[in-house]
Design a protein around this motif. Structure first.
Motif, PDB file in Angstrom:
ATOM      1  N   TYR A  24     -23.889  13.555 -35.733  1.00  0.00           N
ATOM      2  CA  TYR A  24     -22.763  12.963 -35.013  1.00  0.00           C
ATOM      3  C   TYR A  24     -21.437  13.368 -35.649  1.00  0.00           C
ATOM      4  O   TYR A  24     -20.530  13.829 -34.963  1.00  0.00           O
ATOM      5  CB  TYR A  24     -22.871  11.431 -34.992  1.00  0.00           C
ATOM      6  CG  TYR A  24     -21.594  10.791 -34.498  1.00  0.00           C
ATOM      7  CD1 TYR A  24     -21.287  10.789 -33.150  1.00  0.00           C
ATOM      8  CD2 TYR A  24     -20.688  10.229 -35.388  1.00  0.00           C
ATOM      9  CE1 TYR A  24     -20.109  10.231 -32.690  1.00  0.00           C
ATOM     10  CE2 TYR A  24     -19.507   9.668 -34.936  1.00  0.00           C
ATOM     11  CZ  TYR A  24     -19.224   9.671 -33.589  1.00  0.00           C
ATOM     12  OH  TYR A  24     -18.045   9.130 -33.138  1.00  0.00           O
ATOM     13  N   TRP A  25     -21.326  13.203 -36.980  1.00  0.00           N
ATOM     14  CA  TRP A  25     -20.055  13.508 -37.635  1.00  0.00           C
ATOM     15  C   TRP A  25     -19.767  14.997 -37.612  1.00  0.00           C
ATOM     16  O   TRP A  25     -18.593  15.400 -37.565  1.00  0.00           O
ATOM     17  CB  TRP A  25     -20.025  12.949 -39.053  1.00  0.00           C
ATOM     18  CG  TRP A  25     -19.786  11.480 -39.022  1.00  0.00           C
ATOM     19  CD1 TRP A  25     -20.664  10.493 -39.337  1.00  0.00           C
ATOM     20  CD2 TRP A  25     -18.577  10.822 -38.609  1.00  0.00           C
ATOM     21  NE1 TRP A  25     -20.092   9.266 -39.159  1.00  0.00           N
ATOM     22  CE2 TRP A  25     -18.801   9.433 -38.702  1.00  0.00           C
ATOM     23  CE3 TRP A  25     -17.336  11.262 -38.153  1.00  0.00           C
ATOM     24  CZ2 TRP A  25     -17.831   8.498 -38.376  1.00  0.00           C
ATOM     25  CZ3 TRP A  25     -16.368  10.319 -37.824  1.00  0.00           C
ATOM     26  CH2 TRP A  25     -16.630   8.962 -37.939  1.00  0.00           C
ATOM     27  N   GLN A  26     -20.788  15.841 -37.638  1.00  0.00           N
ATOM     28  CA  GLN A  26     -20.547  17.274 -37.532  1.00  0.00           C
ATOM     29  C   GLN A  26     -20.077  17.661 -36.130  1.00  0.00           C
ATOM     30  O   GLN A  26     -19.403  18.674 -35.960  1.00  0.00           O
ATOM     31  CB  GLN A  26     -21.812  18.063 -37.892  1.00  0.00           C
ATOM     32  CG  GLN A  26     -22.128  18.036 -39.355  1.00  0.00           C
ATOM     33  CD  GLN A  26     -21.029  18.651 -40.188  1.00  0.00           C
ATOM     34  OE1 GLN A  26     -20.554  19.743 -39.917  1.00  0.00           O
ATOM     35  NE2 GLN A  26     -20.609  17.931 -41.218  1.00  0.00           N
ATOM     36  N   SER A  27     -20.379  16.869 -35.123  1.00  0.00           N
ATOM     37  CA  SER A  27     -19.944  17.165 -33.761  1.00  0.00           C
ATOM     38  C   SER A  27     -18.494  16.746 -33.513  1.00  0.00           C
ATOM     39  O   SER A  27     -17.898  17.153 -32.526  1.00  0.00           O
ATOM     40  CB  SER A  27     -20.860  16.461 -32.748  1.00  0.00           C
ATOM     41  OG  SER A  27     -20.598  15.067 -32.742  1.00  0.00           O
ATOM     42  N   ARG A  28     -17.935  15.933 -34.385  1.00  0.00           N
ATOM     43  CA  ARG A  28     -16.558  15.467 -34.227  1.00  0.00           C
ATOM     44  C   ARG A  28     -15.589  16.503 -34.789  1.00  0.00           C
ATOM     45  O   ARG A  28     -15.911  17.184 -35.766  1.00  0.00           O
ATOM     46  CB  ARG A  28     -16.324  14.130 -34.945  1.00  0.00           C
ATOM     47  CG  ARG A  28     -17.320  13.025 -34.632  1.00  0.00           C
ATOM     48  CD  ARG A  28     -17.585  12.773 -33.171  1.00  0.00           C
ATOM     49  NE  ARG A  28     -16.385  12.598 -32.396  1.00  0.00           N
ATOM     50  CZ  ARG A  28     -16.298  12.827 -31.082  1.00  0.00           C
ATOM     51  NH1 ARG A  28     -17.350  13.258 -30.420  1.00  0.00           N
ATOM     52  NH2 ARG A  28     -15.184  12.635 -30.450  1.00  0.00           N
ATOM     53  N   PRO A  29     -14.373  16.619 -34.226  1.00  0.00           N
ATOM     54  CA  PRO A  29     -13.391  17.557 -34.771  1.00  0.00           C
ATOM     55  C   PRO A  29     -12.932  17.126 -36.162  1.00  0.00           C
ATOM     56  O   PRO A  29     -13.024  15.948 -36.530  1.00  0.00           O
ATOM     57  CB  PRO A  29     -12.242  17.517 -33.772  1.00  0.00           C
ATOM     58  CG  PRO A  29     -12.485  16.356 -32.889  1.00  0.00           C
ATOM     59  CD  PRO A  29     -13.903  15.944 -33.024  1.00  0.00           C
ATOM     60  N   ALA A  30     -12.425  18.094 -36.926  1.00  0.00           N
ATOM     61  CA  ALA A  30     -12.041  17.832 -38.318  1.00  0.00           C
ATOM     62  C   ALA A  30     -10.982  16.743 -38.421  1.00  0.00           C
ATOM     63  O   ALA A  30     -11.057  15.886 -39.305  1.00  0.00           O
ATOM     64  CB  ALA A  30     -11.551  19.113 -38.968  1.00  0.00           C
TER      65      ALA A  30
END
Length: 70
Positions: A24-30
């Motif tokens: 999930y967190w890897q799919s979110r933008p930086a």
């Protein structure tokens, strides 16, 4: 109020839960991940002193990194 639907998942394995959280967190933008980190850092201060604005915040260190192409 936020109109996003809430999804509840049931996990049988802790590793599976952490892997899903990581995805999930890897799919979110930086910028969204950085905003989440800043909120987690500020939350203990806000809960301790309320919404006062005169509370000193964490100091962000100034770090100069060498430029690889210069």
């Amino acid at each position: 109020m936020d109109a996003k639907p809430i999804t509840a998942r049931r996990y049988t394995d802790f590793a599976e839960m952490k892997a899903d959280e990581y995805r999930y967190w890897q799919s979110r933008p930086a910028h969204e991940r950085l905003d989440a980190v800043a909120e987690m850092i500020e939350q203990p201060t806000r809960s301790r002193v309320g919404d006062r604005t005169d509370v000193p915040r964490l100091q962000r260190p100034f770090v100069r990194l060498p430029c690889p192409w210069c």
